[in-house]
Every structure is written in structure tokens, then in C-alpha cells.
Design a protein around this motif. Structure first.
Motif, PDB file in Angstrom:
ATOM      1  N   LYS A  80       0.816  -1.214   0.000  1.00  0.00           N
ATOM      2  CA  LYS A  80       0.000   0.000   0.000  1.00  0.00           C
ATOM      3  C   LYS A  80       0.850   1.265   0.000  1.00  0.00           C
ATOM      4  N   GLY A  81       2.146   1.130  -0.229  1.00  0.00           N
ATOM      5  CA  GLY A  81       2.988   2.309  -0.361  1.00  0.00           C
ATOM      6  C   GLY A  81       4.026   2.476   0.715  1.00  0.00           C
ATOM      7  N   GLY A  82       4.238   1.460   1.522  1.00  0.00           N
ATOM      8  CA  GLY A  82       5.266   1.551   2.554  1.00  0.00           C
ATOM      9  C   GLY A  82       6.648   1.688   1.951  1.00  0.00           C
ATOM     10  N   GLN A  96       3.219  -0.758  -6.148  1.00  0.00           N
ATOM     11  CA  GLN A  96       2.584   0.170  -5.213  1.00  0.00           C
ATOM     12  C   GLN A  96       1.714   1.186  -5.946  1.00  0.00           C
ATOM     13  N   GLY A  97       2.146   1.599  -7.110  1.00  0.00           N
ATOM     14  CA  GLY A  97       1.347   2.535  -7.891  1.00  0.00           C
ATOM     15  C   GLY A  97      -0.001   1.964  -8.282  1.00  0.00           C
ATOM     16  N   LYS A  98      -0.062   0.648  -8.432  1.00  0.00           N
ATOM     17  CA  LYS A  98      -1.327  -0.013  -8.781  1.00  0.00           C
ATOM     18  C   LYS A  98      -2.177  -0.331  -7.550  1.00  0.00           C
ATOM     19  N   THR A  99      -1.560  -0.397  -6.368  1.00  0.00           N
ATOM     20  CA  THR A  99      -2.292  -0.846  -5.182  1.00  0.00           C
ATOM     21  C   THR A  99      -2.617   0.265  -4.190  1.00  0.00           C
ATOM     22  N   THR A 100      -2.014   1.428  -4.341  1.00  0.00           N
ATOM     23  CA  THR A 100      -2.269   2.522  -3.409  1.00  0.00           C
ATOM     24  C   THR A 100      -3.758   2.870  -3.392  1.00  0.00           C
ATOM     25  N   GLY A 101      -4.300   2.950  -2.183  1.00  0.00           N
ATOM     26  CA  GLY A 101      -5.704   3.296  -2.023  1.00  0.00           C
ATOM     27  C   GLY A 101      -6.658   2.122  -2.151  1.00  0.00           C
ATOM     28  N   LYS A 102      -6.139   0.947  -2.448  1.00  0.00           N
ATOM     29  CA  LYS A 102      -6.992  -0.238  -2.591  1.00  0.00           C
ATOM     30  C   LYS A 102      -7.137  -0.938  -1.239  1.00  0.00           C
ATOM     31  N   SER A 103      -8.207  -1.671  -1.084  1.00  0.00           N
ATOM     32  CA  SER A 103      -8.412  -2.453   0.141  1.00  0.00           C
ATOM     33  C   SER A 103      -7.546  -3.708   0.090  1.00  0.00           C
ATOM     34  N   ASP A 104      -7.381  -4.329   1.263  1.00  0.00           N
ATOM     35  CA  ASP A 104      -6.625  -5.579   1.316  1.00  0.00           C
ATOM     36  C   ASP A 104      -7.230  -6.627   0.392  1.00  0.00           C
ATOM     37  N   THR A 105      -8.544  -6.694   0.360  1.00  0.00           N
ATOM     38  CA  THR A 105      -9.231  -7.663  -0.490  1.00  0.00           C
ATOM     39  C   THR A 105      -8.942  -7.398  -1.966  1.00  0.00           C
TER      40      THR A 105
END
Length: 151
Positions: free
Chosen positions: A60-62, A108-117
Motif C-alpha cells: 500500500k505504499g510503505g 505500489q502505484g497499482k495498489t495505493t488506495g486499494k483495500s486488502d481484499t
């Protein structure tokens, strides 16, 4: 997702690796293919060992700098470059310390702001049925975590 993402940036990453590390184009190309497998396998290992929160935090961007997950991926990938391509240790470390954060930043660019699911669903095919394993209780994780993987 990892496979598709790396494939979409393969030309760019191959060129950058050849320029920054002195790899031949063929070895740079092969190193990117090895990176896909190394990253997917390392993420799968993190999940099956129960480090869900650490992995999700990273995705998520860590920060990749000093992150133990990233360090493990870099070390595993560098070892694969030595064994599979015959690269010297110094070159393999140089390739790994550049390529892994580069690829992870794209993920991370594709997953930022997305839920864990959502993230788990995006990674599902790359991680070889880990969601199913978690639902069945691998490592005592099962139960509520099964839904995390959208299966």
C-alpha cells in the motif's frame, strides 16, 4: 498482476539494467524474467508465513528502504541471479538493489488506495492459490483471513 506489470515494463527495465549495471542485453532481459519469479515467490512466502500486515503495508505504499520484506526479496533475487545467470555477487547485488525497489514501486502505484481484499485479488494468480491455502488454515491463519483473498 506482477507478471503482467513486469512484462509491460520489461523493455524499460532491461535497458536501465544494461545501462546501470553493464549487463549484456540478453542477461538484462533474463534478469527481469528471474525478478518476476523471485518477487512472486517472496510475496507468497510472506503470506504463508503469516506476515499479512507487513506485506499489505508494503504494497500500500510503505517504504522499500530498510524494509525486511524488501531485503529478503533482494537477497533471494541476487542469489537466483548468481545461480541462474552466473553473475558475480557484486553485480547481482547491484541488479537486485535496483530492480526490486523499481518493480515494487510500480506495484505500489497499482495498489495505493486499494483495500486488502482488492490487493489480494490483484495478486491472486501470481501467488499460486495462497488464498485457498489460507482459507484452509495453513499455518493456523485460516478463518477470517480467507476472505482477505477474495476467494
Amino acid at each position: 498482476m506482477i507478471q503482467d506489470l513486469v512484462n509491460s515494463m520489461k523493455g524499460e527495465l532491461t535497458g536501465m539494467l544494461a545501462q546501470k549495471t553493464g549487463l549484456t542485453p540478453d542477461k538484462a532481459d533474463a534478469s527481469v524474467d528471474i525478478a518476476k519469479d523471485s518477487i512472486a515467490n517472496s510475496l507468497k512466502n510472506e503470506l504463508t508465513s503469516g506476515n499479512i500486515s507487513g506485506l499489505m503495508g508494503l504494497l500500500k505504499g510503505g517504504s522499500t528502504s530498510g524494509n525486511p520484506i524488501v531485503t529478503n526479496i533482494v537477497n533471494q533475487y541476487a542469489g537466483s541471479l548468481i545461480s541462474k545467470l552466473g553473475l558475480p555477487e557484486s553485480v547481482s547485488k547491484q541488479v537486485a538493489t535496483f530492480a526490486v525497489p523499481f518493480i515494487l514501486s510500480k506495484i505500489q502505484g497499482k495498489t495505493t488506495g486499494k483495500s486488502d481484499t482488492d490487493i489480494a485479488g490483484m495478486l491472486g494468480g501470481d501467488l499460486g492459490g495462497v488464498g485457498d491455502l489460507l482459507k484452509k488454515g495453513v499455518g493456523g491463519l485460516g478463518g477470517g483471513l480467507g476472505g482477505l483473498f477474495g476467494k
